[in-house]
Design an enzyme around this catalytic site. Structure first.
Site, PDB file in Angstrom:
ATOM      1  N   GLY A 119      -6.710  -6.932  -0.053  1.00 36.59           N
ATOM      2  CA  GLY A 119      -6.576  -6.186   1.194  1.00 36.59           C
ATOM      3  C   GLY A 119      -5.720  -6.829   2.260  1.00 36.59           C
ATOM      4  O   GLY A 119      -5.567  -6.263   3.337  1.00 36.59           O
TER       5      GLY A 119
ATOM      6  N   GLU B  34      -8.696 -11.881  -3.983  1.00 39.06           N
ATOM      7  CA  GLU B  34      -8.114 -11.053  -5.056  1.00 39.06           C
ATOM      8  C   GLU B  34      -6.946 -10.275  -4.485  1.00 39.06           C
ATOM      9  O   GLU B  34      -6.954  -9.057  -4.460  1.00 39.06           O
ATOM     10  CB  GLU B  34      -9.108  -9.997  -5.533  1.00 39.06           C
ATOM     11  CG  GLU B  34     -10.315 -10.454  -6.232  1.00 39.06           C
ATOM     12  CD  GLU B  34     -11.310  -9.302  -6.417  1.00 39.06           C
ATOM     13  OE1 GLU B  34     -12.213  -9.491  -7.229  1.00 39.06           O
ATOM     14  OE2 GLU B  34     -11.211  -8.254  -5.757  1.00 39.06           O
TER      15      GLU B  34
ATOM     16  N   GLY C 214      -3.479  -8.547  -4.171  1.00 34.69           N
ATOM     17  CA  GLY C 214      -2.467  -7.936  -5.021  1.00 34.69           C
ATOM     18  C   GLY C 214      -1.204  -7.726  -4.204  1.00 34.69           C
ATOM     19  O   GLY C 214      -0.188  -8.384  -4.380  1.00 34.69           O
ATOM     20  N   ARG C 215      -1.312  -6.818  -3.247  1.00 29.79           N
ATOM     21  CA  ARG C 215      -0.180  -6.395  -2.420  1.00 29.79           C
ATOM     22  C   ARG C 215       0.584  -7.576  -1.805  1.00 29.79           C
ATOM     23  O   ARG C 215       1.808  -7.640  -1.876  1.00 29.79           O
ATOM     24  CB  ARG C 215      -0.731  -5.516  -1.285  1.00 29.79           C
ATOM     25  CG  ARG C 215       0.307  -4.796  -0.478  1.00 29.79           C
ATOM     26  CD  ARG C 215      -0.363  -4.067   0.701  1.00 29.79           C
ATOM     27  NE  ARG C 215      -1.537  -3.317   0.318  1.00 29.79           N
ATOM     28  CZ  ARG C 215      -1.537  -2.061  -0.088  1.00 29.79           C
ATOM     29  NH1 ARG C 215      -0.416  -1.384  -0.116  1.00 29.79           N
ATOM     30  NH2 ARG C 215      -2.666  -1.466  -0.438  1.00 29.79           N
TER      31      ARG C 215
ATOM     32  N   ARG D 148       3.504   5.900  -3.018  1.00 33.03           N
ATOM     33  CA  ARG D 148       2.826   5.629  -1.754  1.00 33.03           C
ATOM     34  C   ARG D 148       3.275   6.541  -0.603  1.00 33.03           C
ATOM     35  O   ARG D 148       2.433   7.041   0.148  1.00 33.03           O
ATOM     36  CB  ARG D 148       2.959   4.157  -1.349  1.00 33.03           C
ATOM     37  CG  ARG D 148       2.304   3.188  -2.351  1.00 33.03           C
ATOM     38  CD  ARG D 148       2.264   1.758  -1.842  1.00 33.03           C
ATOM     39  NE  ARG D 148       1.325   1.606  -0.759  1.00 33.03           N
ATOM     40  CZ  ARG D 148       1.645   1.577   0.514  1.00 33.03           C
ATOM     41  NH1 ARG D 148       2.906   1.649   0.894  1.00 33.03           N
ATOM     42  NH2 ARG D 148       0.722   1.468   1.434  1.00 33.03           N
TER      43      ARG D 148
ATOM     44  N   TYR E  17       0.136   8.568   0.736  1.00 37.03           N
ATOM     45  CA  TYR E  17      -0.474   8.147   2.006  1.00 37.03           C
ATOM     46  C   TYR E  17       0.411   8.442   3.208  1.00 37.03           C
ATOM     47  O   TYR E  17       0.079   8.041   4.323  1.00 37.03           O
ATOM     48  CB  TYR E  17      -0.706   6.634   2.028  1.00 37.03           C
ATOM     49  CG  TYR E  17      -1.428   6.021   0.872  1.00 37.03           C
ATOM     50  CD1 TYR E  17      -2.744   6.388   0.560  1.00 37.03           C
ATOM     51  CD2 TYR E  17      -0.830   5.022   0.114  1.00 37.03           C
ATOM     52  CE1 TYR E  17      -3.408   5.776  -0.489  1.00 37.03           C
ATOM     53  CE2 TYR E  17      -1.491   4.408  -0.931  1.00 37.03           C
ATOM     54  CZ  TYR E  17      -2.780   4.790  -1.233  1.00 37.03           C
ATOM     55  OH  TYR E  17      -3.445   4.178  -2.256  1.00 37.03           O
TER      56      TYR E  17
ATOM     57  N   CYS F  91       8.704  18.921  -8.543  1.00 37.93           N
ATOM     58  CA  CYS F  91       8.425  20.223  -7.936  1.00 37.93           C
ATOM     59  C   CYS F  91       7.156  20.117  -7.102  1.00 37.93           C
ATOM     60  O   CYS F  91       6.141  20.755  -7.384  1.00 37.93           O
ATOM     61  CB  CYS F  91       8.289  21.286  -9.009  1.00 37.93           C
ATOM     62  SG  CYS F  91       9.785  21.444  -9.978  1.00 37.93           S
ATOM     63  N   GLU F  92       7.217  19.251  -6.145  1.00 35.02           N
ATOM     64  CA  GLU F  92       6.126  18.975  -5.217  1.00 35.02           C
ATOM     65  C   GLU F  92       6.801  18.680  -3.901  1.00 35.02           C
ATOM     66  O   GLU F  92       7.619  17.749  -3.832  1.00 35.02           O
ATOM     67  CB  GLU F  92       5.381  17.705  -5.655  1.00 35.02           C
ATOM     68  CG  GLU F  92       4.238  17.893  -6.613  1.00 35.02           C
ATOM     69  CD  GLU F  92       3.073  18.648  -5.995  1.00 35.02           C
ATOM     70  OE1 GLU F  92       2.873  18.550  -4.771  1.00 35.02           O
ATOM     71  OE2 GLU F  92       2.390  19.337  -6.758  1.00 35.02           O
TER      72      GLU F  92
END
Ligand SMILES: *Cc1c(COP(=O)(O)O)cnc(C)c1O
Length: 419
Positions: A231, A273, A275-276, A311, A315, A342-343
Site C-alpha cells: 500500500g 508486502e 508491490g507498487r 488503471r 479507477y 469497444c468500451e
C-alpha cells in the site's frame, strides 16, 4: 515534485520500438535495484526486516529474480504466484501466502513450499485442520474495522473490506491455535493502498504494535513478526512527492522503540508486502499513435489499450504521458488518448494537454511497472503486449513475448479456427 523523465534517450527508445515493435512495457532494472536497496537501508535498524514483493504487481519471473537478488521474498495469493516464486527459488518462509477465499489446493501448495500462511478468517483454522494441516507458524490478517478511521479510495474503509479478522476473532484465533500446539505466530494487516502520506503509513505500524502488545498481555504470546502489508503509494502525478523511505523507516523505528521495546517485544521482525512502490515507477508502456480523429473532441488512438494497462479505465487513475522526442515541446493541444476496445472508458487520458502529436509518434505512459501488465485481460479478443527489460548495461532483454491469437484460442478445441 516527481520528475517524469524517461530512462533512455528518445533516439534509443525509437530504436527499441523499431526493433521490437510497439506496444511494450519496458522495465528499468537499475532503478528497481536502487529503490530496493534504499528500502532495505531505511529498515536496516529493524531485526530481520523483510520485504515480500507482492507478485501480483508484476508477475514476471525475471523481475522476481532481480528482487530476490536484492533480498526480497514474495507475497503470493494464488496458485500461479506460488509457482512463479518456486520457479525463481523463493521458498519456505521467504513466501508469505496472503490469500483470501482460498481454495484448499492453494493452501496445500503453500504448505508444501513451507510458506508463511497468513489466514484471512478464523474459520480457516478448521478449514486447514479438516483438509490439510496447521503449519508450524501461523499469521493472521487483522481488519481493524471501525477501530481505524479512514482508509482510502482504492481499498475503501476497513469495515467495508472483505479482508481479515476482527480484533476479537484474531485474539480468539491465536488462543485456539496455541491450544492446538502452535508456538510461532505473526500478525498482518493491509488497510491502505497507494498511500503517499507517511503519517498514515506510520499509524498503521503503531496500530499493529499496540495489537502485538495486547496479544502478549492477554495471551502470553510474543508474535515473531508484524507484517504491515503493501500500500505504499507512488507519485503518479508530477506534482506529487514520493514517500521518503528513510522517513518512513524512521517513523516505524520510533513506534517500535516506544511501543514494542518497553513491552519486552525486542526481537519482532518488521515485514512489508510492497508491490507498487517496488516496481511501479520503473515501468513504461510504450505505444505508437496510429490514429487521430477530430469529432466533438480530439482523439489520439494508440496501438495499445486497456488490456495493457487498465488503471485509468478502472479507477480513473492518472498516468503521466510523454511524447517521445517532444519532451520539451509546449503542451498546447488537448487530447483524449484512447485504446481500441469497444468500451468508452478505454482511455489512457482524458482532456490531457500534450504537445502536438503526429501519427507514428511514440507515446510513453509512465508508472506502468506495477498493476499494469498484470491486470491485463482479453476482452474483445485483445492480446497483451510484450515485456522488455532494460538491463543495467543498457541492453534490452525480452522477458515476455506478446500474446498471439494462438494463445487466445489455446483453450478452444474447434477445428476450423486458424491458430
Ligand atoms: C495487493 C496487495 C499487496 C501489494 O499492494 P501494493 O499496493 O502493490 O503495495 C500487498 N499485500 C496484499 C495482501 C495485497 O493484496
Amino acid at each position: 515534485m516527481s520528475i517524469k523523465t524517461l530512462p533512455l534517450s528518445s533516439e534509443r527508445i525509437k530504436q527499441i520500438a523499431q526493433e521490437y515493435g510497439t506496444p511494450f512495457h519496458l522495465y528499468d532494472e537499475a532503478a528497481i535495484r536502487k529503490n530496493a536497496r534504499q528500502l532495505f537501508a531505511a529498515f536496516s535498524w529493524a531485526p530481520k526486516f523483510r520485504e515480500y514483493f507482492a507478485v501480483k504487481a508484476l508477475p514476471n519471473p525475471y523481475i522476481l529474480e532481480i528482487l530476490k537478488e536484492e533480498g526480497c521474498g514474495a507475497d503470493c495469493s494464488s496458485m500461479a504466484e506460488l509457482y512463479l516464486s518456486e520457479a525463481v527459488g523463493i521458498q519456505g518462509e521467504n513466501i508469505c501466502f496472503t490469500s483470501n477465499d482460498t481454495p484448499i489446493a492453494e493452501y496445500r501448495k503453500a504448505l508444501e513450499l513451507g510458506a508463511i500462511i497468513n489466514l484471512d478468517d478464523i474459520s480457516h483454522i478448521d478449514y486447514l485442520l479438516d483438509n490439510a494441516r496447521l503449519p508450524e507458524l501461523i499469521s493472521f490478517r487483522y481488519n481493524p474495522g471501525p477501530l481505524r478511521n479512514g482508509g482510502n479510495e482504492i481499498i475503501g474503509y476497513p469495515e467495508q473490506a472483505k479482508y481479515g479478522l476482527t480484533q476479537e476473532q484474531l485474539l480468539e484465533g491465536i488462543a485456539r491455535c496455541k491450544s492446538l500446539g502452535t508456538k510461532r505466530f505473526g500478525i498482518h494487516t493491509m488497510i491502505v493502498s497507494n498511500e503517499l502520506n507517511c503519517d498514515y503509513l506510520a499509524e498503521t505500524a503503531q496500530m499493529m504494535f499496540n495489537l502485538a502488545v495486547k496479544i502478549k498481555n492477554q495471551l502470553g504470546v510474543s508474535v515473531e513478526f508484524i507484517n504491515l502489508g503493501g500500500g505504499i503509494g507512488i507519485p503518479y502525478r508530477p506534482e506529487q512527492e514520493a514517500v521518503d523511505l528513510q522517513v518512513f523507516g524512521n517513523r516505524v523505528k520510533e513506534a517500535y522503540e516506544s511501543i514494542l521495546i518497553p513491552a519486552g517485544l525486542t526481537e519482532v521482525a518488521i515485514c512489508i508486502e510492497s508491490g507498487r512502490m517496488m516496481t511501479g515507477p520503473y515501468g513504461y508502456l510504450v505505444s505508437t499513435a496510429i490514429h487521430y480523429k477530430d469529432t466533438y473532441k480530439n482523439y489520439i488512438g494508440l496501438d495499445s489499450c486497456m488490456a495493457d494497462l487498465m488503471r485509468p479505465a478502472l479507477y480513473g487513475a492518472y498516468h503521466h504521458i510523454t511524447v517521445v522526442g517532444k519532451e520539451n515541446a509546449p503542451c498546447d493541444t488537448m487530447y483524449d488518448v484512447t485504446g481500441s476496445l469497444c468500451e468508452n472508458n478505454d482511455k489512457f487520458a482524458i482532456d490531457r494537454m500534450l504537445p502536438h502529436i503526429d501519427m507514428g509518434d511514440l507515446l510513453v505512459i509512465h508508472d506502468s511497472g506495477a498493476h499494469g501488465y498484470s491486470m491485463g485481460f482479453n476482452y474483445n479478443g485483445k492480446l497483451r503486449s510484450k515485456e522488455l527489460l532494460l538491463r543495467e548495461d543498457g541492453s534490452i532483454k525480452q522477458i515476455r513475448r506478446a500474446e498471439t491469437l494462438a494463445d487466445y484460442f489455446a483453450t478452444l478445441d474447434y477445428p476450423h479456427l486458424a491458430k
